[in-house]
Design an enzyme around this catalytic site. Sequence first.
Site, PDB file in Angstrom:
ATOM      1  CB  SER A  29      -0.960   0.015   1.191  1.00  0.00           C
ATOM      2  OG  SER A  29      -0.256   0.185   2.395  1.00  0.00           O
ATOM      3  CE  LYS A  35      -2.882   2.278   4.656  1.00  0.00           C
ATOM      4  NZ  LYS A  35      -2.492   1.297   3.707  1.00  0.00           N
TER       5      LYS A  35
END
Length: 192
Positions: free
Chosen positions: A58, A101
């Site tokens: 990701s 993230k």
Amino acid sequence: MKDGNGKSYNYEEDDEDEKKINVRKEIFSWIKTILLALVLAYCINTFVIVNATVPTGSMENTIMPKDRIIALRLAYDFGKPQRGDIAVFKYPDNESLLYVKRVIGLPGETVEIKDGLVYINGADEPLADEYVKETPYGDFGPYEVPEGHYFMLGDNRNESLDSRFWINKFVEEDKILGKVYLKYFPGFKLLK
């Protein structure tokens, strides 16, 4: 052998006893050193850094699957998370999991994604996402970021399970564990 008072001594036994005492001292010294190292490692891992392995793609190409990273827990003791920071945090939908993230939306902002591009507070120009892996797609939002919360996206936007898809869309500030500064395996790389 006898001393001047007529008592007999066995110097070999004294040497053996002294050797046994020295061995015990050496073993105890090693045990103390190992215990101190374990306590220091625990304290550093608990209060100073987050040492993690990234399981997914990701955050490609910034962080690849199986990369080992270090985040500094103290980074946000001296300031707030900023847009563009890579952060380790407790996943809002299951706090037993840690996620990595990038901080995109700050408290009080409105985040909207049009044709894969991120717009903050209705700006005419999208964010300059130079770290995004490939041209993202999709429309999402608008999302109003509550005070004390952050909106997070992966750099591999087309393959990232991030704020756009979570039940609880935003990460509370006190759930952010640290700012990622480096990848140390495989290879060493400072991260921005």
